[in-house]
Design a protein around this motif. Structure first.
Motif, PDB file in Angstrom:
ATOM      1  N   SER A 264      -4.208   1.805   8.584  1.00 39.72           N
ATOM      2  CA  SER A 264      -4.373   1.154   7.388  1.00 39.72           C
ATOM      3  C   SER A 264      -3.407   0.154   7.024  1.00 39.72           C
ATOM      4  O   SER A 264      -3.446  -0.609   5.782  1.00 39.72           O
TER       5      SER A 264
ATOM      6  N   PRO B 179       3.906   2.819   1.157  1.00 39.16           N
ATOM      7  CA  PRO B 179       3.459   2.483   2.486  1.00 39.16           C
ATOM      8  C   PRO B 179       2.619   1.097   2.224  1.00 39.16           C
ATOM      9  O   PRO B 179       1.623   1.616   1.710  1.00 39.16           O
ATOM     10  N   THR B 180       3.059   0.147   2.715  1.00 40.41           N
ATOM     11  CA  THR B 180       2.210  -1.309   2.555  1.00 40.41           C
ATOM     12  C   THR B 180       1.244  -1.715   3.427  1.00 40.41           C
ATOM     13  O   THR B 180       1.913  -1.788   4.717  1.00 40.41           O
TER      14      THR B 180
ATOM     15  N   HIS C 105       1.005   7.349   7.422  1.00 37.12           N
ATOM     16  CA  HIS C 105       1.337   6.068   6.659  1.00 37.12           C
ATOM     17  C   HIS C 105       2.431   6.991   5.524  1.00 37.12           C
ATOM     18  O   HIS C 105       3.588   5.989   5.222  1.00 37.12           O
TER      19      HIS C 105
HETATM   20  C1  LIG Z   1      -5.068   1.074   2.445  1.00 39.88           C
HETATM   21  C2  LIG Z   1      -3.990   2.094   2.890  1.00 39.88           C
HETATM   22  C3  LIG Z   1      -2.598   1.678   2.988  1.00 39.88           C
HETATM   23  C4  LIG Z   1      -1.864   0.314   2.573  1.00 39.88           C
HETATM   24  O1  LIG Z   1      -2.440  -0.040   1.035  1.00 39.88           O
HETATM   25  P1  LIG Z   1      -2.249  -1.630   0.621  1.00 39.88           P
HETATM   26  O2  LIG Z   1      -2.707  -1.347  -0.854  1.00 39.88           O
HETATM   27  O3  LIG Z   1      -3.371  -2.407   1.477  1.00 39.88           O
HETATM   28  O4  LIG Z   1      -1.035  -1.930   0.804  1.00 39.88           O
HETATM   29  C5  LIG Z   1      -1.878   2.672   3.129  1.00 39.88           C
HETATM   30  N1  LIG Z   1      -1.993   3.801   3.459  1.00 39.88           N
HETATM   31  C6  LIG Z   1      -3.617   4.131   3.470  1.00 39.88           C
HETATM   32  C7  LIG Z   1      -3.609   5.554   3.969  1.00 39.88           C
HETATM   33  C8  LIG Z   1      -4.451   3.357   3.279  1.00 39.88           C
HETATM   34  O5  LIG Z   1      -5.644   3.747   3.440  1.00 39.88           O
END
Ligand SMILES: *Cc1c(COP(=O)(O)O)cnc(C)c1O
Length: 483
Positions: free
Chosen positions: A316, A261-262, A391
């Motif tokens: 996020s 999940p990005t 996420h």
């Molecule tokens: C930061 C975050 C993401 C995204 O990760 P990236 O490295 O920014 O792609 C996904 N899930 C959660 C819960 C996060 O805190």
């Protein structure tokens, strides 16, 4: 190891310099000049702990950091994790790697509990008379992970700025109940953009920077483009893969795909680097929410951030400019001129186009809506009794979609504890959603899924930070803390 810039107009940096610097002088991102190849023997696979994996991998990447210092930092970092640092839950043909058993229950703890120790050593080696001031704006998970990571780390002060709007009660309380003598959290009236742009202005303000310099501060932001955020994330892909080998779930050398999940493209880039240095990875599945700028890019070659921004249940990942993508582009083109031109387009026109779609040979993009994610949470809970956060559910859905026409097994990264997002989970399960505290209890009673004690306690912890400020008071508040 030396580090070079993706934009090619900068000096090379040592590991310590790269850690302290964050970004290259020319505005590019830093990458190792050469990548090592990393493999583990059968004996290592059977006997290595998480920190053993971390030591072997990170010693090759940060090869110019003295080993005793690096190893000590690694030992300190992962002490704060639960005993089982990375549990893996098996679904048919899918393995969910739970990356949320650190201090603040999101995957960012893996990097943010190590980075402060590395920065502290870098400071001692390169600028022993200085103190490090970390200023970070957060939409939720980064701020708490950074506050916990930097807590009590020598010669550092950490200030996190969270928006008063758009943050969950639990995320906020994680920051406002922090107990450290070098940790400070401020609510900034407005949304994430207000906090972020307020800080950006200060990072560009000479008088402010000079004042801090005169007072022996080095300024840093510890954001996700720092190599100290990126490299620790490579470790868990290796560890997760080899745990499955150890358990006999996959054969050594068997290719798997990885679903991530990005948002800012940091976590998935770490999986890409793991593949480049030798982990048997077939495809990377880039899973997005309704802010699907990456999905569109992978399908069309057009990166267009000029679009509406949606606030989703997976906050996020609510990002329109995925900074770490620049590194992925660099590995494909190997030409800083092309990267500079693309980033210039992004800067000027909020978009760029790539013609060569072989860039996406092993990168598949998917996106899902909030209601699809909540349905997936319910579906997996109903059929397996397993609870995912919103996420992670998007990562699961990408894997499931991919597997309609691919046979290999998929590792899915679960990036946060479901209990960090109780309202979304309660909604998914059809439970009342009056407030977060009640939902937390209801979910626990209903699912019997273990609620981490620290997370439950967070809500009743006393406030240690209780400052809400206007955006134009940020400078004054920072100076009050630092001077
Ligand atoms: C930061 C975050 C993401 C995204 O990760 P990236 O490295 O920014 O792609 C996904 N899930 C959660 C819960 C996060 O805190």
């Amino acid at each position: 190891m030396k580090y070079i810039s993706t934009r090619g107009k900068s000096q090379v940096y040592s590991s310590y310099e790269a850690l302290l610097q964050g970004l290259a002088d020319d505005g590019g991102l830093l990458l190792p000049q050469a990548l090592p190849t990393i493999a583990f023997s059968q004996e290592e696979i059977m006997n290595f702990t998480y920190t053993d994996f971390a030591k072997k991998i990170l010693a090759l990447l940060f090869s110019d950091i003295p080993k005793p210092i690096l190893f000590d930092a690694i030992d300190k970092a992962y002490q704060s994790f639960e005993k089982e640092i990375l549990p893996i839950y098996s679904l048919p043909n899918q393995y969910i790697m739970e990356l949320y058993h650190g201090a603040t229950f999101a995957f960012k703890d893996f990097a943010l509990s190590l980075l402060p120790h590395l920065l502290s050593s870098a400071l001692q080696a390169l600028a022993p008379s200085k103190q490090l001031a970390i200023l970070t704006a957060t939409s939720g998970d980064t701020g708490s992970a950074a506050l916990y990571g930097f807590k009590e780390v020598a010669n550092t002060k950490i200030l996190a700025f969270y928006p008063t709007r758009g943050i969950s009660t639990i995320q906020k309380k994680q920051m406002t109940s922090i107990e450290g003598n070098n940790t400070f959290a401020f609510g900034v009236k407005g949304n994430f953009d207000d906090a972020q742009s307020g800080l950006k202005t200060l990072f560009n303000k000479e008088a402010f920077k000079n004042l801090l310099k005169q007072n022996h501060y080095l300024l840093s932001s510890a954001n996700s483009i720092n190599i100290g955020r990126l490299f620790p994330q490579i470790v868990y892909y290796y560890y997760g893969y080899y745990q499955l080998v150890k358990q006999g779930e996959i054969a050594k050398g068997e290719p798997v795909s990885i679903s991530v999940p990005t948002g800012n493209f940091g976590n998935i880039l770490a999986a890409f680097l793991a593949k480049k240095i030798g982990l048997p990875v077939h495809n990377l599945l880039c899973a997005s929410n309704e802010n699907h700028v990456l999905t569109d890019f992978i399908q069309t070659g057009i990166y267009n951030s000029n679009r509406p921004f949606y606030q989703t249940q997976s906050p996020s990942m609510d990002i329109l400019i995925s900074s770490n993508l620049e590194r992925y582009l660099y590995y494909h083109y190997q030409d800083p001129k092309i990267i500079s031109a693309l980033m210039e387009d992004l800067n000027q026109h909020k978009q760029y186009t790539v013609k060569d779609l072989s860039l996406f040979k092993h990168l598949q993009g998917y996106y899902f809506t909030d209601s699809q994610a909540l349905d997936a949470i319910k579906e997996v809970y109903d059929s397996h009794g397993y609870l995912m956060d919103p996420h992670s559910a998007i990562g699961y859905l990408a894997a499931k979609t991919y597997q309609k026409n691919h046979k290999e097994k998929v590792l899915v990264t679960a990036t946060a504890s479901p209990y960090k997002f109780p309202l979304a989970i309660a909604k998914a399960l059809g439970l009342p959603t009056e407030n977060e505290l009640k939902s937390l209890d209801l979910i626990q009673n209903f699912t019997k899924s273990p609620l981490p004690l620290e997370l439950k306690n967070i809500l009743s912890k006393p406030l240690t930070q209780n400052k809400t400020i206007e955006k134009n008071q940020m400078e004054k508040s920072i100076l009050e803390v630092l001077l």
